[in-house]
Design a protein around this motif. Structure first.
Motif, mmCIF file in Angstrom:
data_model
loop_
_atom_site.group_PDB
_atom_site.id
_atom_site.type_symbol
_atom_site.label_atom_id
_atom_site.label_comp_id
_atom_site.label_asym_id
_atom_site.label_seq_id
_atom_site.Cartn_x
_atom_site.Cartn_y
_atom_site.Cartn_z
ATOM 1 N N ARG A 577 0.854 -1.123 -0.374
ATOM 2 C CA ARG A 577 -0.341 -0.118 0.204
ATOM 3 C C ARG A 577 1.019 1.354 -0.040
ATOM 4 O O ARG A 577 0.931 2.099 -0.836
ATOM 5 N N ASP A 578 1.568 1.214 0.828
ATOM 6 C CA ASP A 578 2.738 2.433 0.530
ATOM 7 C C ASP A 578 3.915 2.832 -0.167
ATOM 8 O O ASP A 578 4.268 3.910 -0.407
ATOM 9 N N TYR A 580 2.739 1.971 -3.543
ATOM 10 C CA TYR A 580 1.400 2.356 -4.182
ATOM 11 C C TYR A 580 0.957 3.715 -4.442
ATOM 12 O O TYR A 580 1.427 4.547 -5.402
ATOM 13 N N ARG A 581 1.437 3.904 -2.881
ATOM 14 C CA ARG A 581 1.550 5.818 -2.712
ATOM 15 C C ARG A 581 2.381 6.433 -3.425
ATOM 16 O O ARG A 581 1.762 7.997 -4.079
#
Length: 592
Positions: A577-578, A580-581
């Motif tokens: 998730r990090d 992808y940011r």
């Protein structure tokens, strides 16, 4: 003053009214490509182009008329089952819409209109005429192929002298000089096409007047067709044709309200339609044909009033009726009136307003005389256009009202806690405060809703975007739109456009795989992008979802390290998730 000598306000009305049609036109065309046999959708697209063309004709925007007429011709062939709207045809139609949008932008900027692509016009015209879009044998330009003959010169003759010395034409008509300036002469072919379509439809509808069940609807459709035809012939100043059209319209209006119409009505109407058709045929040859029409107009008036017309009977055909009424004499000359009869203008303005051709919901028709109101219908106004500035002002006033309401509430609390004030007074103030609070809340909500617009106004532009991206990338892409009726404030709608375009481009460029790659992964070769909107609590959620390969952690991480956003050691400890940011960093892209 602005283009063509028209006031800027008139041009702005044209842009506003027809701009709305243009917005929906592209969306409807994309829907038509998915369901090419949808007759209702074909008619909707055709009518939108026809309305834009009609308004452009009034403003003598010849280049714009040329484009819309060519596209309309192709669509008319599709409506008649002579043309299938496949991808090639749709490419041409969308190209025409792009050109119309370009012309609108030029009008907005006060610039002269660019000449339309001659090849595009020629191909659309050939499609409408049953030809091949790729044919090389057709002329290079529709303008070159259909160059109108020059108007008949009258030398030093006055108009009256020209009429007196006019030659004899078909069916005993007199031929008047066709005196049109160059801008109107360029538009004459469009009048001919529109008039032929309208008269053909009126002739078919006239047969339905015999049936009680279909009479009212048929009359209303006839009136609508005649209204459009009247505006066109009035623009060209064909007084003798305007006179017949006005008489036809009055007749149809009266018949609509009559429970037992005259049995001669279909014959009289067919005769008038036939006469107008003969005049249109004359215009094709650049000849203005005139017959004495007083007896025909008198017969139409008699039919409308329920009187029997001795000269005609229900068994006659249109030409027999014209002969019986003395309009034509078996091809022998009939002396025309010295001057054309005055044109009635009560039902239509002398100079048509372009807004009336595109806004049927706000138009009304006034009867010539009080006694002629029988059966007349007034359109109910459904919408009204308000400047955004006025809504902003109203919103500010509502804000002030809320502040004053809060002050009243504070005063009410003070009064309620003061035992020296009579109980009855305290209750009255409390009730008034409660009512004010309720009404103020309702007003605030109502004003806010005036600024709310459905996301469909924005989402409707994206099918074309995805179509173009699919063509550019060689991918097969399907766009699914959900929740388009979800409403947001106008200012939010305006800000959403560009970000959504960027996200959908990313889905098409990076997310969805090429067909062969999808097939190798046991996926459908057609990728899907879903654009959805929904209300969640007090917010609106907009999502863009694709069924492609997803975000590649390795490529994103490598690019982040390359740009110095993170070290390799830090990257190894980060969650997906990090990682992808990183895509939200300005200018971040994995594109080579």
């Amino acid at each position: 003053m602005s283009l063509g000598g028209f006031d800027e306000e008139i041009l702005q009305d044209f842009l506003t009214e027809c701009g709305e049609l243009l917005e929906s036109l592209e969306h409807d065309l994309m829907a038509l490509e998915a369901t090419p046999n949808d007759a209702d959708l074909l008619n909707t697209v055709f009518r939108a182009l026809h309305t834009i063309k009609g308004s452009a004709s009034f403003l003598t925007l010849t280049q714009l008329v040329s484009v819309t007429h060519a596209a309309e011709t192709a669509l008319n062939a599709a409506r008649n089952g002579r043309l299938s709207v496949d991808r090639t045809v749709m490419d041409l139609l969308l190209e025409a819409v792009d050109l119309v949008r370009e012309h609108f932008a030029q009008i907005q900027a006060g610039e002269p209109l660019s000449e339309p692509d001659a090849k595009l016009i020629a191909e659309l015209t050939r499609l409408g005429e049953g030809g091949d879009a790729a044919s090389e044998s057709a002329p290079a330009s529709a303008t070159e192929a259909e160059t109108p003959e020059p108007p008949i010169e009258t030398g030093s003759q006055t108009q009256t002298e020209a009429k007196t010395s006019a030659e004899t034409g078909p069916l005993g008509s007199s031929v008047l000089p066709l005196e049109l300036d160059s801008s109107k002469l360029d538009l004459l072919e469009f009048l001919v096409t529109d008039a032929e379509d309208a008269l053909g439809s009126i002739g078919e509808l006239a047969v339905q007047l015999k049936d009680d069940a279909s009479r009212a609807t048929a009359c209303q459709e006839i009136v609508d067709l005649l209204d459009a035809l009247r505006r066109t012939v009035d623009f060209f100043e064909f007084a003798e044709m305007c006179e017949v059209v006005d008489a036809l319209r009055a007749t149809a209006t009266m018949i609509e309200a009559d429970d037992h119409p005259n049995v001669d009505a279909p014959v009289a109407i067919a005769a008038a339609v036939r006469l107008l058709g003969e005049q249109i045929d004359g215009l094709k040859e650049r000849r203005r044909l005139v017959w004495p029409t007083s007896s025909l107009i008198e017969a139409l008036a008699g039919v409308a009033e329920g009187r029997e017309i001795e000269a005609i009977n229900p068994e006659m055909d249109a030409m027999e009726a014209l002969v019986a009424l003395g309009v034509v004499h078996d091809g022998q000359p009939v002396a025309p009136p010295a001057t054309p009869a005055p044109v009635a203008t009560a039902t239509e303005p002398a100079a048509p307003d372009p807004t009336t051709t595109t806004s049927a919901t706000t138009s009304t028709t006034a009867p010539d005389k009080p006694g002629e109101a029988r059966g007349a219908k007034t359109a109910v106004e459904q919408t009204i256009r308000v400047e955004v500035g006025r809504l902003e002002s109203l919103m500010n006033l509502v804000g002030e009202l809320v502040l004053q309401k809060n002050r009243v509430s504070a005063v009410n609390r003070e009064i309620a806690s003061d035992p020296s004030i009579p109980q009855e007074t305290r209750e009255s103030v409390a009730q008034a405060t409660s009512d004010l609070d309720r009404v103020t809340g309702d007003i605030q909500l109502a004003v806010m809703r005036t600024r709310m617009q459905p996301l469909d106004k924005l989402f409707g532009k994206y099918p074309r975007l995805i179509r173009d991206l699919a063509k550019k990338t060689g991918k097969q892409i399907e766009l699914v739109i959900e929740g388009g009726d979800t409403e947001v404030d106008k200012s939010v709608l305006e800000e959403l456009g560009d970000p959504l375009v960027h996200l959908m481009r990313n889905s098409a460029d990076h997310g969805l795989e090429p067909p062969d790659e999808r097939a190798a992964s046991d996926k459908q070769t057609t990728g899907r992008i879903t654009l959805s909107a929904s209300n969640e609590g007090g917010s609106v959620s907009v999502r863009i979802i694709d069924d492609g390969r997803g975000l590649p952690r390795d490529r994103l991480g490598a690019k982040a390290v390359e740009r110095g956003l993170v070290t390799e050691q830090e990257l190894a400890q980060m969650s997906d998730r990090d990682v992808y940011r990183f895509i939200f960093h300005p200018g971040f892209s994995t594109a080579d």
